[in-house]
Design a protein around this motif. Structure first.
Motif, PDB file in Angstrom:
ATOM      1  N   GLN A 207       0.836  -1.185   0.000  1.00  0.00           N
ATOM      2  CA  GLN A 207       0.000   0.000   0.000  1.00  0.00           C
ATOM      3  C   GLN A 207       0.879   1.246   0.000  1.00  0.00           C
ATOM      4  O   GLN A 207       1.563   1.524   0.991  1.00  0.00           O
ATOM      5  N   PRO A 208       0.874   2.023  -1.060  1.00  0.00           N
ATOM      6  CA  PRO A 208       1.740   3.210  -1.098  1.00  0.00           C
ATOM      7  C   PRO A 208       1.392   4.237  -0.033  1.00  0.00           C
ATOM      8  O   PRO A 208       2.247   5.009   0.393  1.00  0.00           O
ATOM      9  N   SER A 209       0.144   4.243   0.436  1.00  0.00           N
ATOM     10  CA  SER A 209      -0.265   5.254   1.407  1.00  0.00           C
ATOM     11  C   SER A 209       0.428   5.101   2.751  1.00  0.00           C
ATOM     12  O   SER A 209       0.496   6.056   3.532  1.00  0.00           O
ATOM     13  N   VAL A 210       0.954   3.908   3.072  1.00  0.00           N
ATOM     14  CA  VAL A 210       1.602   3.718   4.371  1.00  0.00           C
ATOM     15  C   VAL A 210       3.119   3.833   4.266  1.00  0.00           C
ATOM     16  O   VAL A 210       3.818   3.709   5.280  1.00  0.00           O
ATOM     17  N   VAL A 245      -4.872   6.467  -5.694  1.00  0.00           N
ATOM     18  CA  VAL A 245      -3.609   7.176  -5.527  1.00  0.00           C
ATOM     19  C   VAL A 245      -3.794   8.641  -5.934  1.00  0.00           C
ATOM     20  O   VAL A 245      -4.277   8.937  -7.022  1.00  0.00           O
ATOM     21  N   SER A 246      -3.426   9.561  -5.036  1.00  0.00           N
ATOM     22  CA  SER A 246      -3.561  10.988  -5.341  1.00  0.00           C
ATOM     23  C   SER A 246      -2.217  11.681  -5.481  1.00  0.00           C
ATOM     24  O   SER A 246      -2.110  12.681  -6.195  1.00  0.00           O
ATOM     25  N   ASP A 247      -1.189  11.168  -4.805  1.00  0.00           N
ATOM     26  CA  ASP A 247       0.132  11.784  -4.844  1.00  0.00           C
ATOM     27  C   ASP A 247       1.001  11.027  -5.843  1.00  0.00           C
ATOM     28  O   ASP A 247       1.682  10.064  -5.502  1.00  0.00           O
ATOM     29  N   MET A 248       0.982  11.462  -7.091  1.00  0.00           N
ATOM     30  CA  MET A 248       1.711  10.760  -8.136  1.00  0.00           C
ATOM     31  C   MET A 248       3.217  10.869  -7.942  1.00  0.00           C
ATOM     32  O   MET A 248       3.968   9.954  -8.291  1.00  0.00           O
ATOM     33  N   ALA A 249       3.690  11.986  -7.387  1.00  0.00           N
ATOM     34  CA  ALA A 249       5.126  12.146  -7.160  1.00  0.00           C
ATOM     35  C   ALA A 249       5.613  11.118  -6.139  1.00  0.00           C
ATOM     36  O   ALA A 249       6.688  10.533  -6.287  1.00  0.00           O
ATOM     37  N   SER A 272     -11.669   1.994 -12.769  1.00  0.00           N
ATOM     38  CA  SER A 272     -12.532   3.169 -12.785  1.00  0.00           C
ATOM     39  C   SER A 272     -11.754   4.472 -12.867  1.00  0.00           C
ATOM     40  O   SER A 272     -12.301   5.505 -13.218  1.00  0.00           O
ATOM     41  N   GLY A 273     -10.471   4.441 -12.547  1.00  0.00           N
ATOM     42  CA  GLY A 273      -9.689   5.668 -12.591  1.00  0.00           C
ATOM     43  C   GLY A 273      -8.979   5.887 -13.916  1.00  0.00           C
ATOM     44  O   GLY A 273      -7.951   6.556 -13.951  1.00  0.00           O
ATOM     45  N   TYR A 274      -9.526   5.346 -15.012  1.00  0.00           N
ATOM     46  CA  TYR A 274      -8.814   5.384 -16.284  1.00  0.00           C
ATOM     47  C   TYR A 274      -8.680   6.792 -16.857  1.00  0.00           C
ATOM     48  O   TYR A 274      -7.934   7.010 -17.795  1.00  0.00           O
ATOM     49  N   ASN A 275      -9.411   7.762 -16.285  1.00  0.00           N
ATOM     50  CA  ASN A 275      -9.244   9.126 -16.767  1.00  0.00           C
ATOM     51  C   ASN A 275      -7.823   9.631 -16.538  1.00  0.00           C
ATOM     52  O   ASN A 275      -7.371  10.561 -17.200  1.00  0.00           O
ATOM     53  N   ASN A 276      -7.120   9.036 -15.580  1.00  0.00           N
ATOM     54  CA  ASN A 276      -5.742   9.400 -15.298  1.00  0.00           C
ATOM     55  C   ASN A 276      -4.774   8.401 -15.919  1.00  0.00           C
ATOM     56  O   ASN A 276      -3.635   8.272 -15.462  1.00  0.00           O
ATOM     57  N   LEU A 277      -5.210   7.699 -16.948  1.00  0.00           N
ATOM     58  CA  LEU A 277      -4.397   6.643 -17.535  1.00  0.00           C
ATOM     59  C   LEU A 277      -3.038   7.166 -17.988  1.00  0.00           C
ATOM     60  O   LEU A 277      -2.014   6.510 -17.802  1.00  0.00           O
ATOM     61  N   GLN A 279      -1.206   9.483 -16.774  1.00  0.00           N
ATOM     62  CA  GLN A 279      -0.295   9.653 -15.646  1.00  0.00           C
ATOM     63  C   GLN A 279       0.298   8.315 -15.217  1.00  0.00           C
ATOM     64  O   GLN A 279       1.497   8.197 -14.944  1.00  0.00           O
ATOM     65  N   PHE A 280      -0.554   7.292 -15.141  1.00  0.00           N
ATOM     66  CA  PHE A 280      -0.084   5.982 -14.697  1.00  0.00           C
ATOM     67  C   PHE A 280       0.833   5.342 -15.738  1.00  0.00           C
ATOM     68  O   PHE A 280       1.830   4.716 -15.390  1.00  0.00           O
TER      69      PHE A 280
END
Length: 363
Positions: A207-210, A245-249, A272-277, A279-280
């Motif tokens: 989990q990147p958030s931790v 994921v919100s912090d791409m950096a 569902s988050g493909y609008n940011n494809l 970026q990923f």
């Protein structure tokens, strides 16, 4: 005073508390409560009264010294209190006489984290008593040849019954407990990966958030892989909850750390988050795993198929392999093959099990 940075150092301190009979970083029976500015002490008193705790004024204004007989009773009372949301940022710390215990300032935490740690004490006991394990589910190519396995964390209760991962991650709701459990899950997966055939890849979740600082937080995982003699090229680290994921950096720092160490990276739960494809894709992952919910609706919703086709085409243009999760029947498998998906995972091939497989029998 410590903040909520979640590193392996925190996890190490938590392990040291395993013989206390209470959750990590919770010691003794006397605590100091310090509400944030502007909060009424009357609300704090009301919550403590509900828990049957004795409280008196501390040395400083807006401080209470609390005598705690039963941490679980206090935690439950705080959660049930109508004022818990307002009290969440109250700081709790070990007390000595009527002031803070300077020898234990490392254990200062928010009241919301305290309640989460107390209520998650069973999870710490599960890990420390060796009841955390990992199951393995194969990932196959279009010919049904297993190319790797995903390590999926599981637990056992004291009667030996399986505890699903979701319940354990839900219990690890405070930042420090989440860091502790995520680290334990990664190390458990590493240990289980020793069973894999040498021609197969091991997929390990994190989990990147931790992970506050990738180099510090992940060093024990990398060290364990080296200790077991596992070639980094055979390991893929999966970023779970990619769509959240919100912090791409921050995510890029983690991906770069793993890649520089010789590992590969997958973005999990993609859908569902493909609008940011874009970026990923810019992270240059080795794999993208299509979310199970999207795969399950593939043959019943035309838009789901068009979305999968778009993901596959974009991945192919960028040299990224696609893995479809949640494949449960022949029709879905055939549709995914026709679209051009590279690899497949799901109950149709095999359910998670303690040991890896070298071949699959369609379910």
């Amino acid at each position: 005073m410590l903040d909520n940075d979640t590193t392996d150092d925190f996890a190490d301190q938590m392990v040291q508390c395993r013989n206390c009979g209470v959750p990590p970083m919770i010691h003794g029976s006397r605590f100091l409560l310090r509400p944030p500015g502007g909060h009424s002490m009357a609300k704090v008193h009301q919550a403590l009264k509900l828990a049957g705790c004795v409280a008196r004024s501390g040395r400083r204004h807006q401080e209470l010294v609390v005598e705690v007989d039963d941490h679980h009773r206090l935690a439950d009372a705080l959660v049930e209190s109508l004022h818990m949301n307002e009290l969440a940022d109250t700081m709790i710390m070990p007390a000595k006489d009527d002031g803070p215990d300077l020898d234990q300032l490392w254990s200062v935490m928010r009241l919301s984290d305290y309640t989460a740690n107390v209520r998650g004490a069973w999870l710490v006991d599960l890990v420390e008593s060796g009841r955390l394990t990992a199951f393995m589910q194969p990932i196959v190519d279009a010919t049904l040849r297993p190319v790797g396995h995903e390590c999926l964390v599981r637990g056992h209760d004291t009667d030996g019954n399986l505890i699903p991962a979701g319940r354990m991650f839900e219990a690890a709701s405070s930042p420090r407990l989440a860091a502790y459990f995520d680290r334990a899950a990664r190390l458990t997966a590493v240990a289980r990966s020793k069973r894999l055939p040498t021609d197969q890849t091991c997929f390990i979740n994190f989990q990147p958030s931790v992970l506050y600082d990738p180099e510090n937080c992940l060093r024990t995982t990398v060290a364990a892989l080296k200790e077991y003699g596992i070639d980094p090229g055979r390991v893929v680290f999966e970023v779970v909850e990619t769509d959240h994921v919100s912090d791409m950096a921050h995510l890029r720092r983690i991906v770069d750390y793993y890649r520089n160490a010789g590992f590969r990276v997958a973005l999990d739960d993609f859908g569902s988050g493909y609008n940011n494809l874009s970026q990923f894709v810019g992270l240059r992952p080795d794999f993208i795993k299509i979310d199970k919910a999207l795969v399950l609706s593939l043959n019943s919703h035309p838009i789901a198929r068009r979305l999968v086709e778009f993901l596959v085409a974009t991945a192919q243009d960028n040299g990224i392999k696609i893995i479809a999760e949640g494949v449960e029947d022949a029709q879905t498998f055939d549709t995914l093959k026709a679209i051009g998906v590279d690899f497949y995972q799901g109950f149709y091939f095999a359910r998670p099990a303690p040991d890896p497989v070298t071949s699959v029998t369609l379910q």
